[in-house]
Scaffold this motif. Structure first.
Motif, PDB file in Angstrom:
ATOM      1  N   CYS A  15       0.814  -1.222   0.000  1.00 15.44           N
ATOM      2  CA  CYS A  15       0.000   0.000   0.000  1.00 15.44           C
ATOM      3  C   CYS A  15       0.846   1.270   0.000  1.00 15.44           C
ATOM      4  O   CYS A  15       2.074   1.224   0.087  1.00 15.44           O
ATOM      5  CB  CYS A  15      -0.928  -0.019   1.209  1.00 15.44           C
ATOM      6  N   ASN A  18       3.567   1.821   2.593  1.00  9.97           N
ATOM      7  CA  ASN A  18       4.884   1.257   2.304  1.00  9.97           C
ATOM      8  C   ASN A  18       5.692   2.190   1.400  1.00  9.97           C
ATOM      9  O   ASN A  18       6.910   2.285   1.549  1.00  9.97           O
ATOM     10  CB  ASN A  18       4.739  -0.124   1.653  1.00  9.97           C
ATOM     11  N   CYS A  51       4.613  -6.746   1.624  1.00  9.60           N
ATOM     12  CA  CYS A  51       3.183  -6.707   1.959  1.00  9.60           C
ATOM     13  C   CYS A  51       2.689  -8.119   2.254  1.00  9.60           C
ATOM     14  O   CYS A  51       3.007  -9.052   1.520  1.00  9.60           O
ATOM     15  CB  CYS A  51       2.413  -6.112   0.786  1.00  9.60           C
ATOM     16  N   HIS A  52       1.867  -8.246   3.297  1.00  7.90           N
ATOM     17  CA  HIS A  52       1.411  -9.557   3.763  1.00  7.90           C
ATOM     18  C   HIS A  52      -0.093  -9.740   3.545  1.00  7.90           C
ATOM     19  O   HIS A  52      -0.658 -10.737   3.969  1.00  7.90           O
ATOM     20  CB  HIS A  52       1.733  -9.625   5.267  1.00  7.90           C
ATOM     21  N   CYS A  89       5.520  -5.683   6.140  1.00  6.72           N
ATOM     22  CA  CYS A  89       4.548  -6.506   6.861  1.00  6.72           C
ATOM     23  C   CYS A  89       4.864  -7.994   6.836  1.00  6.72           C
ATOM     24  O   CYS A  89       4.520  -8.709   7.775  1.00  6.72           O
ATOM     25  CB  CYS A  89       3.148  -6.214   6.323  1.00  6.72           C
TER      26      CYS A  89
END
Ligand code: SAH
Ligand code: SF4
Ligand code: F3S
Length: 474
Positions: A15, A18, A51-52, A89
């Motif tokens: 996103c 970040n 990203c997770h 993340c």
């Protein structure tokens, strides 16, 4: 830390927060001799800001690490060391497991450790370092400001994080675990950062937060301040012509924030307000703590305050238990709202979230079919929204050279990309353009001989949107 120049390559997933964080990591390392490069092969330090949110996003990191293994080997053959760090993340969620799975990684650190990055890099020269604590101190108090030069290089539109973390715990979502609980930055810090951005020439700021409208930072008198009053304060800053914010939760759209949409010309008429589903059964299972009706009422209030507002949203299809009827409710809500754009995703069960262990997981092929249907509808609505702009005059912030020579690219108030034939010297200006044609993802505009006032444009677009009757037939 050494001051010998070192090259830093940073790749950002996920996103806007970040994107903001990556810039702050660059700023944190700059005083220690790190300069950024776009050429991976040159990099002494490679950082992946991860990203997770869905399995696919998470897995991208490990395929990238496969490529980095080869890079490290070829650089080593030339006598050069390459340090590899995982931030963001995935780092926060998986910690040491990353090194177990990919031993080439030297450094794993979560979003709350970015202010410690120079020290972490120094330590990782001797041994693997994992730092996923939620420290006592506030990272924002310790992260250095960008230099004026760095800000200028990043463009006319900037992100500014005002709030981080989430206490909402939607049952599908990893964010409360990866970003921690909600924290709001104090008003004075945000104003100072916004002023320094404006002084460097930034004309548009997007305030960021995982739940940006739950912002409740303290003002200099120690009084809790919401996002609405914060926007009013930022609008006073000389040179800042446009304000936006993302991402909002429907439950936090309070009266002051809605008033800002009515009264603040600097606040752009575009709002990303995710709802995820149009079915109350699914919204309950998702722990959204609002119904579809509640969401539609909020949309009505916002549209009353700012009739020309363009809305966007996020949707998840195939959440456990979602029936054909639930999905039909989502389609119906999408039509009713008449989104200008929207993002939609197939549900991805995430480890550690309550959704992952719910009964009634939806067959992947059914979820795929629903996703296609929803995306088709969203595309039609977006096309209709863009088409309705043709013939109107819009103020466009000219940001950069366009794809074709002699063209510039900019953004409309509704966040649409707009192309125009114009001199490069006009970059940085906000100019009224007559929209001549519309594509799926962008508009083409023409300069006017004479300028029109923005309020006239708003009234004109509001009339057009009203004539559109919510949404086209599909
Ligand atoms: N803070 C924002 C959204 C963060 S994540 C908010 O509250 O709206 C961005 C989007 O990713 C979400 O809005 C949701 O639509 C999607 N998403 C989150 N978790 C997901 C999951 N497990 N599977 C599929 N999509 C997901
Ligand atoms: Fe995730 Fe829900 Fe928080 Fe948004 S509000 S970040 S979707 S838990
Ligand atoms: Fe992804 Fe973390 Fe943002 S999970 S969406 S990078 S907050």
């Amino acid at each position: 830390m050494t001051t010998k120049t070192q090259k830093l390559f940073i790749k950002t997933y996920g996103c806007q927060m970040n994107v903001y964080d990556s810039a702050r990591m660059v700023d944190a390392l700059a005083p220690h001799g790190y300069v950024t490069t776009n050429i991976l092969d040159e990099a002494d330090l490679v950082l992946l800001n991860t990203c997770h949110i869905r399995e696919k996003a998470s897995e991208k990191v490990f395929s990238e690490l496969g490529r980095l293994r080869k890079l490290r080997k070829t650089r080593a053959e030339r006598g050069k060391a390459t340090m590899i760090g995982i931030a963001g993340c995935v780092a926060q969620a998986e910690g040491e497991e990353i090194i177990e799975r990919a031993p080439l990684v030297d450094l794993v650190f979560g979003p709350q450790s970015y202010h410690r990055l120079p020290d972490l890099v120094q330590r990782a020269k001797n041994q693997c370092v994992v730092d996923t604590d939620f420290p006592e101190e506030d990272k924002f108090d310790h992260l250095p400001q960008a230099t004026k030069q760095a800000t200028i290089a990043r463009g006319l539109s900037a992100f500014l994080t005002v709030q981080e973390g989430c206490d909402k715990f939607c049952s599908f979502c990893v964010v409360p675990y990866t970003r921690g609980s909600e924290v709001s930055r104090p008003v004075a810090r945000i104003v100072a950062e916004a002023k320094s951005l404006a002084e460097a020439g930034v004309r548009e700021i997007t305030l960021l937060g995982q739940n940006v409208n739950s912002y409740h930072g303290q003002d200099p008198n120690g009084v809790d301040t919401g996002l609405g009053p914060l926007l009013f304060e930022l609008a006073e800053i000389e040179g800042l012509d446009r304000l936006r914010y993302t991402t909002s939760h429907p439950r936090d759209m309070d009266d002051e924030l809605i008033a800002a949409h009515a009264d603040l010309p600097e606040l752009m008429p575009y709002l990303h307000l995710p709802v995820q589903s149009g079915s109350d059964t699914i919204l309950k299972a998702m722990n959204r703590q609002h119904t579809a009706k509640h969401y539609l009422e909020i949309v009505d209030r916002i549209r009353t305050a700012r009739p020309d507002i363009a809305l966007s949203g996020d949707f998840i299809v195939g959440f456990p238990g979602e029936t054909d009827a639930d999905f039909a409710d989502t389609l119906s809500l999408v039509r009713q709202v008449g989104y200008a754009s929207a993002y939609s995703f197939k549900y991805s069960p995430r480890p550690g979230t309550p959704g992952a262990s719910l009964e009634g997981q939806v067959e992947p092929h059914i979820a795929s079919e629903r996703l296609l249907e929803l995306q088709k509808l969203i595309k039609e609505l977006q096309h209709a929204f863009n088409g309705n702009c043709v013939g109107n005059t819009m103020d466009v912030l000219l940001e950069k050279p366009g794809r074709k020579p002699g063209q510039l690219a900019g953004r409309s108030p509704y966040l649409q990309a707009v192309h125009v034939d114009a001199e490069e010297t006009m970059i940085g200006q906000i100019v009224p353009l007559r929209i001549k044609s519309a594509g799926q993802n962008s508009l083409y505009g023409e300069q006017l001989a004479k300028t029109h006032s923005t309020s006239d444009n708003r009234a004109q677009l509001a009339r057009n949107l009203a004539n559109q009757d919510g949404a086209p037939e599909v």
